[in-house]
Write a protein that holds these residues in place. Structure first.
Motif, PDB file in Angstrom:
ATOM      1  N   LEU A   1      18.653  17.370 -12.715  1.00  0.00           N
ATOM      2  CA  LEU A   1      18.362  18.509 -11.845  1.00  0.00           C
ATOM      3  C   LEU A   1      18.785  18.164 -10.425  1.00  0.00           C
ATOM      4  O   LEU A   1      18.392  17.124  -9.894  1.00  0.00           O
ATOM      5  CB  LEU A   1      16.875  18.852 -11.917  1.00  0.00           C
ATOM      6  N   TYR A   2      19.580  19.037  -9.823  1.00  0.00           N
ATOM      7  CA  TYR A   2      20.011  18.860  -8.433  1.00  0.00           C
ATOM      8  C   TYR A   2      19.516  20.040  -7.608  1.00  0.00           C
ATOM      9  O   TYR A   2      19.665  21.193  -8.017  1.00  0.00           O
ATOM     10  CB  TYR A   2      21.536  18.786  -8.339  1.00  0.00           C
ATOM     11  N   SER A   3      18.931  19.741  -6.453  1.00  0.00           N
ATOM     12  CA  SER A   3      18.398  20.788  -5.591  1.00  0.00           C
ATOM     13  C   SER A   3      18.820  20.555  -4.150  1.00  0.00           C
ATOM     14  O   SER A   3      18.992  19.410  -3.723  1.00  0.00           O
ATOM     15  CB  SER A   3      16.874  20.832  -5.681  1.00  0.00           C
ATOM     16  N   THR A   4      18.939  21.642  -3.392  1.00  0.00           N
ATOM     17  CA  THR A   4      19.305  21.542  -1.983  1.00  0.00           C
ATOM     18  C   THR A   4      18.092  21.434  -1.063  1.00  0.00           C
ATOM     19  O   THR A   4      18.263  21.415   0.153  1.00  0.00           O
ATOM     20  CB  THR A   4      20.121  22.773  -1.534  1.00  0.00           C
TER      21      THR A   4
ATOM     22  N   ASN B   1      17.147  15.234  -8.271  1.00  0.00           N
ATOM     23  CA  ASN B   1      17.905  14.677  -7.146  1.00  0.00           C
ATOM     24  C   ASN B   1      17.902  15.670  -5.995  1.00  0.00           C
ATOM     25  O   ASN B   1      18.150  16.866  -6.193  1.00  0.00           O
ATOM     26  CB  ASN B   1      19.360  14.414  -7.558  1.00  0.00           C
ATOM     27  N   PHE B   2      17.642  15.167  -4.787  1.00  0.00           N
ATOM     28  CA  PHE B   2      17.687  15.973  -3.571  1.00  0.00           C
ATOM     29  C   PHE B   2      18.717  15.347  -2.621  1.00  0.00           C
ATOM     30  O   PHE B   2      18.369  14.607  -1.707  1.00  0.00           O
ATOM     31  CB  PHE B   2      16.321  16.022  -2.884  1.00  0.00           C
ATOM     32  N   PRO B   3      20.013  15.621  -2.811  1.00  0.00           N
ATOM     33  CA  PRO B   3      21.052  14.926  -2.034  1.00  0.00           C
ATOM     34  C   PRO B   3      21.179  15.370  -0.580  1.00  0.00           C
ATOM     35  O   PRO B   3      21.999  14.819   0.155  1.00  0.00           O
ATOM     36  CB  PRO B   3      22.338  15.248  -2.803  1.00  0.00           C
TER      37      PRO B   3
ATOM     38  N   TYR C   1      24.851  17.386  -0.897  1.00  0.00           N
ATOM     39  CA  TYR C   1      24.771  18.226  -2.094  1.00  0.00           C
ATOM     40  C   TYR C   1      26.111  18.872  -2.442  1.00  0.00           C
ATOM     41  O   TYR C   1      26.604  18.740  -3.567  1.00  0.00           O
ATOM     42  CB  TYR C   1      23.704  19.306  -1.909  1.00  0.00           C
ATOM     43  N   GLU C   2      26.695  19.586  -1.480  1.00  0.00           N
ATOM     44  CA  GLU C   2      27.918  20.334  -1.784  1.00  0.00           C
ATOM     45  C   GLU C   2      29.060  19.420  -2.207  1.00  0.00           C
ATOM     46  O   GLU C   2      29.793  19.722  -3.152  1.00  0.00           O
ATOM     47  CB  GLU C   2      28.323  21.187  -0.590  1.00  0.00           C
ATOM     48  N   SER C   3      29.226  18.300  -1.518  1.00  0.00           N
ATOM     49  CA  SER C   3      30.320  17.398  -1.868  1.00  0.00           C
ATOM     50  C   SER C   3      30.112  16.806  -3.261  1.00  0.00           C
ATOM     51  O   SER C   3      31.067  16.669  -4.037  1.00  0.00           O
ATOM     52  CB  SER C   3      30.447  16.274  -0.832  1.00  0.00           C
ATOM     53  N   GLN C   4      28.868  16.476  -3.600  1.00  0.00           N
ATOM     54  CA  GLN C   4      28.591  15.938  -4.930  1.00  0.00           C
ATOM     55  C   GLN C   4      28.833  16.982  -6.017  1.00  0.00           C
ATOM     56  O   GLN C   4      29.398  16.682  -7.077  1.00  0.00           O
ATOM     57  CB  GLN C   4      27.156  15.412  -4.996  1.00  0.00           C
ATOM     58  N   LEU C   5      28.423  18.221  -5.748  1.00  0.00           N
ATOM     59  CA  LEU C   5      28.618  19.269  -6.757  1.00  0.00           C
ATOM     60  C   LEU C   5      30.087  19.619  -6.913  1.00  0.00           C
ATOM     61  O   LEU C   5      30.546  19.953  -8.022  1.00  0.00           O
ATOM     62  CB  LEU C   5      27.803  20.501  -6.384  1.00  0.00           C
ATOM     63  N   ARG C   6      30.865  19.538  -5.837  1.00  0.00           N
ATOM     64  CA  ARG C   6      32.303  19.817  -5.951  1.00  0.00           C
ATOM     65  C   ARG C   6      32.973  18.791  -6.869  1.00  0.00           C
ATOM     66  O   ARG C   6      33.850  19.125  -7.664  1.00  0.00           O
ATOM     67  CB  ARG C   6      32.959  19.808  -4.575  1.00  0.00           C
TER      68      ARG C   6
ATOM     69  N   ASP D   1      22.379  19.527 -15.625  1.00  0.00           N
ATOM     70  CA  ASP D   1      21.826  20.513 -16.552  1.00  0.00           C
ATOM     71  C   ASP D   1      21.232  21.689 -15.789  1.00  0.00           C
ATOM     72  O   ASP D   1      21.333  22.842 -16.221  1.00  0.00           O
ATOM     73  CB  ASP D   1      20.749  19.862 -17.427  1.00  0.00           C
ATOM     74  N   LEU D   2      20.603  21.389 -14.654  1.00  0.00           N
ATOM     75  CA  LEU D   2      20.000  22.405 -13.796  1.00  0.00           C
ATOM     76  C   LEU D   2      20.460  22.153 -12.367  1.00  0.00           C
ATOM     77  O   LEU D   2      20.420  21.015 -11.897  1.00  0.00           O
ATOM     78  CB  LEU D   2      18.474  22.335 -13.870  1.00  0.00           C
ATOM     79  N   PHE D   3      20.901  23.204 -11.664  1.00  0.00           N
ATOM     80  CA  PHE D   3      21.387  22.985 -10.300  1.00  0.00           C
ATOM     81  C   PHE D   3      21.135  24.214  -9.440  1.00  0.00           C
ATOM     82  O   PHE D   3      21.023  25.339  -9.918  1.00  0.00           O
ATOM     83  CB  PHE D   3      22.875  22.614 -10.286  1.00  0.00           C
TER      84      PHE D   3
END
Length: 427
Positions: free
Chosen positions: A43-46, A75-77, A81-86, A96-98
């Motif tokens: 799970l990734y969250s902003t 994870n709370f990057p 966040y944006e660079s990791q998701l790109r 699985d969840l973002f």
């Protein structure tokens, strides 16, 4: 013989221990796969501020207690966040969840599972329907809360100097100047944690709406959407930001200040205004007598109206290729329970995304006061190509450092706007 038997028994004992250790190790490896120990969902969250993180962690802990066979690796990057998701999008290896953080359709749409068959969709706030649902009925993400941004102000400071929340940009500038003069420079009229580019991006993005969109005589929406926009009118915003710096209406360390400093300064009544919505919880932990208010973005043009800037804030989408769709849906269903909807809304101090719960939000009286003010979507999410947030923020840093003039800022925006539009067209 006795020695032999003792050795044999010892070897058997060690073998049992090794087998046991091997079994334990194997269980750890299957944790997160379809093994007997359940699955782990990434799970990734902003969420960035501490109060939001605590609220989310608390809900995850409750979920894992109720569903011990499902683990959440959260994870709370923050700024990464944006660079990791790109990177993950490029590799087609999404969490699985973002969090779609305002881009449920435009940026992340092709990676999201359709959630339209879930029960909570019937409770989706009507204000969010167009954001999360397309013309084919696909629902792209689950809304944890919704944004209603403008400016946060220190009510104690404004009351002390007899200042009403400004309705227009001219009134806003007058309020900043009054605070500086009346406080003898002890109170920062408008504060930026400008070590993070997003602080200036927030200023430009929010004020672009009343400048370029909402007034019928200054509506450039069609030109922005078809790529023909002349960026000269945008220069008003960098001119005003530079004027604020020259008149010392913003903090002297605006380029180096850290975002976390804002909480303490608000608690000490050293700040009058900040952009967007700032949670009250952390401020009141430092000063129980602190009072904050929120207000819509002031109108810029004569005859214009104020605007809330909003839409989707924190969300969870499910990756369409997740190995664990049912487990991911189970987590979303858990979040959609009325008591959890209320807990997350109150924990993040923002209106809920569903209508099945009533949340006691500190700022609700202010939202009620301005209930007739329209909620406009974030400017960059509708009118700018993906990738404009970074140059918009860095342009503010370069402006205040003296490396760009206001006109240069508009030229930079025009260049990046054209480049990114062409990039989108070639994809």
């Amino acid at each position: 013989m006795k020695t032999f038997l003792k050795s044999l028994i010892f070897i058997c004992f060690i073998s049992v221990l090794l087998i046991g250790c091997s079994t334990d190790g194997s269980s750890d490896e299957t944790n997160g796969e379809s093994g007997k120990d359940g699955v782990t969902l990434s799970l990734y969250s902003t969420v960035t501020n501490e109060a939001d993180q605590i609220a989310m962690e608390s809900v995850i802990e409750k979920f894992e207690e109720e569903y011990p066979e499902i683990n959440i690796d959260y994870n709370f990057p923050a700024g990464e966040y944006e660079s990791q998701l790109r990177v993950k999008m490029a590799a087609n290896d999404m969490p699985d969840l973002f969090d779609t953080h305002g881009w449920s359709q435009n940026r992340y749409g092709e990676y999201t599972m359709d959630l339209s068959d879930m029960d909570w969709v019937a409770d989706l706030d009507p204000a969010l329907e167009e954001i999360f649902t397309d013309e084919d009925g696909k629902v792209y993400a689950y809304p944890i809360n919704q944004a209603k941004d403008g400016l946060t102000y220190n009510k104690n400071v404004l009351d002390e100097y007899g200042i009403e929340p400004p309705n227009t940009f001219d009134e806003f500038m007058t309020a900043l100047e009054t605070i500086k003069e009346e406080s003898n420079g002890e109170v920062i009229p408008l504060w930026f944690g400008g070590s993070e580019e997003g602080e200036f991006g927030q200023f430009f993005d929010q004020f672009a709406t009343p400048l370029l969109i909402t007034h019928p005589d200054y509506d450039y929406s069609e030109a922005l959407l078809d790529g023909s926009f002349n960026w000269e009118p945008y220069t008003f915003l960098p001119e005003k930001l530079l004027e604020m710096q020259e008149k010392e209406l913003i903090n002297l360390d605006a380029l180096t200040a850290q975002v976390h400093e804002k909480t303490q300064l608000l608690a000490q009544d050293k700040i009058a205004f900040v952009m967007a919505t700032t949670p009250i919880g952390a401020v009141r932990e430092l000063n129980p007598d602190a009072e904050l208010g929120v207000m819509p973005v002031p109108a810029i043009h004569e005859g214009g109206e104020q605007s809330w800037i909003g839409g989707e804030r924190h969300t969870y989408a499910i990756w369409k290729d997740t190995e664990y769709p049912e487990e991911a849906k189970t987590f979303i269903e858990f979040l959609a329970q009325p008591e959890i909807v209320q807990e997350l809304a109150e924990g993040t101090s923002l209106p809920a995304g569903l209508t099945n719960a009533s949340a006691d939000i500190y700022f609700q009286p202010y939202y009620d006061e301005y209930s007739d003010v329209m909620v406009e979507p974030y400017f960059d999410r509708v009118f700018l190509p993906s990738g404009m947030w970074e140059p918009m923020g860095t342009a503010g840093q370069e402006l205040l450092s003296g490396s760009l003039t206001p006109e240069d800022v508009s030229e930079k925006m025009a260049t990046e706007y054209t480049r990114l539009l062409e990039q989108e067209g070639s994809e």
